[in-house]
Design a protein around this motif. Sequence first.
Motif, PDB file in Angstrom:
ATOM      1  N   PHE B  20       0.832  -1.209   0.000  1.00  0.00           N
ATOM      2  CA  PHE B  20       0.000   0.000   0.000  1.00  0.00           C
ATOM      3  C   PHE B  20       0.871   1.266   0.000  1.00  0.00           C
ATOM      4  N   TRP B  21       2.010   1.204   0.698  1.00  0.00           N
ATOM      5  CA  TRP B  21       2.944   2.348   0.613  1.00  0.00           C
ATOM      6  C   TRP B  21       3.413   2.499  -0.840  1.00  0.00           C
ATOM      7  N   THR B  22       3.711   1.347  -1.459  1.00  0.00           N
ATOM      8  CA  THR B  22       4.278   1.341  -2.807  1.00  0.00           C
ATOM      9  C   THR B  22       3.288   1.893  -3.826  1.00  0.00           C
ATOM     10  N   ILE B  23       2.021   1.530  -3.649  1.00  0.00           N
ATOM     11  CA  ILE B  23       0.998   2.047  -4.560  1.00  0.00           C
ATOM     12  C   ILE B  23       0.985   3.581  -4.489  1.00  0.00           C
ATOM     13  N   SER B  24       1.110   4.109  -3.275  1.00  0.00           N
ATOM     14  CA  SER B  24       1.139   5.570  -3.122  1.00  0.00           C
ATOM     15  C   SER B  24       2.374   6.145  -3.817  1.00  0.00           C
ATOM     16  N   PHE B  25       3.498   5.478  -3.592  1.00  0.00           N
ATOM     17  CA  PHE B  25       4.763   5.943  -4.181  1.00  0.00           C
ATOM     18  C   PHE B  25       4.672   5.949  -5.718  1.00  0.00           C
ATOM     19  N   LEU B  26       4.225   4.836  -6.292  1.00  0.00           N
ATOM     20  CA  LEU B  26       4.140   4.752  -7.756  1.00  0.00           C
ATOM     21  C   LEU B  26       3.071   5.708  -8.284  1.00  0.00           C
ATOM     22  N   ILE B  28       2.240   8.604  -7.016  1.00  0.00           N
ATOM     23  CA  ILE B  28       2.798   9.967  -7.029  1.00  0.00           C
ATOM     24  C   ILE B  28       3.729  10.150  -8.231  1.00  0.00           C
ATOM     25  N   LEU B  29       4.561   9.138  -8.477  1.00  0.00           N
ATOM     26  CA  LEU B  29       5.484   9.233  -9.622  1.00  0.00           C
ATOM     27  C   LEU B  29       4.705   9.337 -10.937  1.00  0.00           C
ATOM     28  N   LEU B  30       3.633   8.542 -11.035  1.00  0.00           N
ATOM     29  CA  LEU B  30       2.818   8.559 -12.255  1.00  0.00           C
ATOM     30  C   LEU B  30       2.151   9.915 -12.414  1.00  0.00           C
ATOM     31  N   PHE B  31       1.639  10.437 -11.307  1.00  0.00           N
ATOM     32  CA  PHE B  31       0.974  11.751 -11.338  1.00  0.00           C
ATOM     33  C   PHE B  31       1.964  12.823 -11.818  1.00  0.00           C
ATOM     34  N   SER B  33       4.651  12.389 -13.613  1.00  0.00           N
ATOM     35  CA  SER B  33       4.962  12.154 -15.036  1.00  0.00           C
ATOM     36  C   SER B  33       3.866  12.724 -15.925  1.00  0.00           C
ATOM     37  N   ILE B  34       2.601  12.482 -15.536  1.00  0.00           N
ATOM     38  CA  ILE B  34       1.477  12.960 -16.349  1.00  0.00           C
ATOM     39  C   ILE B  34       1.431  14.484 -16.355  1.00  0.00           C
ATOM     40  N   VAL B  35       1.617  15.078 -15.178  1.00  0.00           N
ATOM     41  CA  VAL B  35       1.574  16.551 -15.088  1.00  0.00           C
ATOM     42  C   VAL B  35       2.677  17.167 -15.943  1.00  0.00           C
ATOM     43  N   ARG B  36       3.877  16.584 -15.854  1.00  0.00           N
ATOM     44  CA  ARG B  36       5.003  17.124 -16.651  1.00  0.00           C
ATOM     45  C   ARG B  36       4.708  17.016 -18.143  1.00  0.00           C
ATOM     46  N   LEU B  37       4.079  15.907 -18.507  1.00  0.00           N
ATOM     47  CA  LEU B  37       3.736  15.691 -19.916  1.00  0.00           C
ATOM     48  C   LEU B  37       2.685  16.694 -20.375  1.00  0.00           C
ATOM     49  N   LEU B  38       1.647  16.850 -19.550  1.00  0.00           N
ATOM     50  CA  LEU B  38       0.547  17.757 -19.908  1.00  0.00           C
ATOM     51  C   LEU B  38       1.010  19.205 -19.974  1.00  0.00           C
ATOM     52  N   LEU B  39       1.916  19.562 -19.094  1.00  0.00           N
ATOM     53  CA  LEU B  39       2.397  20.939 -19.082  1.00  0.00           C
ATOM     54  C   LEU B  39       3.490  21.175 -20.122  1.00  0.00           C
ATOM     55  N   GLY B  40       3.858  20.109 -20.810  1.00  0.00           N
ATOM     56  CA  GLY B  40       4.869  20.225 -21.858  1.00  0.00           C
ATOM     57  C   GLY B  40       6.249  20.537 -21.332  1.00  0.00           C
ATOM     58  N   LEU B  41       6.510  20.191 -20.088  1.00  0.00           N
ATOM     59  CA  LEU B  41       7.806  20.525 -19.483  1.00  0.00           C
ATOM     60  C   LEU B  41       8.956  19.718 -20.094  1.00  0.00           C
ATOM     61  N   GLN B  42       8.592  18.616 -20.754  1.00  0.00           N
ATOM     62  CA  GLN B  42       9.657  17.737 -21.254  1.00  0.00           C
ATOM     63  C   GLN B  42       9.870  17.891 -22.766  1.00  0.00           C
ATOM     64  N   GLY B  43       9.159  18.830 -23.412  1.00  0.00           N
ATOM     65  CA  GLY B  43       9.287  19.037 -24.842  1.00  0.00           C
ATOM     66  C   GLY B  43       8.763  17.842 -25.610  1.00  0.00           C
ATOM     67  N   ASP B  44       9.404  17.520 -26.738  1.00  0.00           N
ATOM     68  CA  ASP B  44       8.921  16.377 -27.520  1.00  0.00           C
ATOM     69  C   ASP B  44       9.646  15.093 -27.137  1.00  0.00           C
ATOM     70  N   LYS B  45      10.508  15.195 -26.120  1.00  0.00           N
ATOM     71  CA  LYS B  45      11.176  13.991 -25.610  1.00  0.00           C
ATOM     72  C   LYS B  45      10.903  13.868 -24.118  1.00  0.00           C
TER      73      LYS B  45
END
Lengths: 286, 256
Positions: B20-26, B28-31, B33-45
């Motif tokens: 259950f700790w791990t689910i929270s950890f993963l 948060i990481l997924l969240f 990643s998605i936010v960075r992608l949506l905000l375009g912080l990572q460019g096209d890579k």
Amino acid sequence: MKAENLHLHYGGHVALDDVNFELNGNNIIGLLGKNGAGKTSLLSLIASYREPTSGLITVDGEEPFENAKVMQQIAFLYDKDYSDESDKIGEMLEGIARYRPNFDKEYAESLINLFKLDREKQIKKFSKGMKSALNVVIGLASRAPITLLDEVYLGMDAHLREAFYKELLEEQQRFPRMFILSTHLVSEMDYLFDEVIIIDKGTVLLHEEIDTFLAKGVTITGESELVDQFVGSKQQLNVQKLGNTKSVMVYGGLTEDEYENARRLRLEISHASLHELFVHLTKEDM
Amino acid sequence: MNENKIYLKVAQDMYLSQFFWTISFLGILLFISIVRLLLGLQGDKAEGFFNSVFVASNIYMFIIGILAVYFLSYFVGNGVTRKDYFLGATIASVGLSITIPIITIIVYFIEKIIFNLIGIQYKVQTINEIELDGNIIGDTIQMMILSPYVDPNENWLLATLVLCSNIFITYLLGWFISCSFYSYDVIIGLIAIIMVIFLKMIKDTLLRIAIDLPAIGWFNSLDVLPISVAIACILFVILIILAVIRHTTKRVSVKL
């Protein structure tokens, strides 16, 4: 349960020094001692929290330390730090029930009601009294054949303690087992005990059945000279004097002849309470 | 209750708590990643979920490995032997070290499909190109944080297995440190930390050899070992760490 030449040393401190006793049957045993006398150290050895430095402790002939069969049968409840415990009581008891073969969930529920514990509250938010009651719930509902309660009831208020004492006696009728209750507050618990062990400075001062022990503590009150004459060379635990009246608590009991003699001398005889005996037997200058 | 099976209950309980700790950890990481992608912080890579987990999970597993010792008093308090605790905790750690890579690789596959659809490419990773400059503190920190890496785009199965072994050993190292502090004193605990640094470096060197990367660092002379010997040596390192943990907890006094 048998303890033979039990020693426990740690950090340069002698916690237990040549402790010997034997306990048989499903009795409620009072383990009495001042703070730091070695009560918790002794209980932690029985519960396999630690190993003795030397000596042997056995339960049904087997050493409890790292013995799965014996460890399962011993429940040790103490004033535990629950400040990080985010579970609610139901979740905690579910977890404990998995490892206690005799755990009775229905009984645990009835105890939760008795002590009015909040099922919806995280345990870390419990008051001191509620945490103590939680330990009592675990100790009673686990129905372990050997249940060690190390002053867990001290955080409870007078009403809750009374409820606990009553419940303990009823539970002992329903499911007799060996209870060892440690305490340094003796006066209100004396009627619970079948046996007492008094521990002082890491050694067992005495181990007796409660009636035998109480019969040994006698207070003689009367005219000072007559009391002195009567007491003679008996072990004196306490002396009080007011004017020409003297009251002496002696340890060792009286014979029928001595009782008769006291009546003849018009001396007043009364039995000392467990609390008085405990306090005077463990006095620093004894 | 059959006392021979208690360790399986311990394993189940410890696994579920840590899961259950791990689910929270993963999560948060997924969240992130998605936010960075949506905000375009990572460019096209993009870094990609697998690579984020690869770096972060080492630290995460090290921390929950440290916390593993605190289950000991709970279990002994419930009449469980130290041996059953050890066996249960070991099984739970293996389970967790398999679960994290499996979840990660599944998310990676889904992510890859999405990246293909929206035209985002994965950044080329330089995790294996550790540059050691002789600064003992800098080199040590680099080698502690970074572990041998396999790109899932090249070989997803090997990448998953390498992630498994990295995080499993990191967990054991955290557990080893906390057991040393719990069972002994600060001096022994500090010695354990130094041992952990050496063990991590040896394991990384062996793993680099096993996946055909050049050996670097203090133990690069091991480069002469064949791959099969390197793999056997990794298993041996795991056994040594487990043996030391068992030794330190075998007769430990449980704190009240």
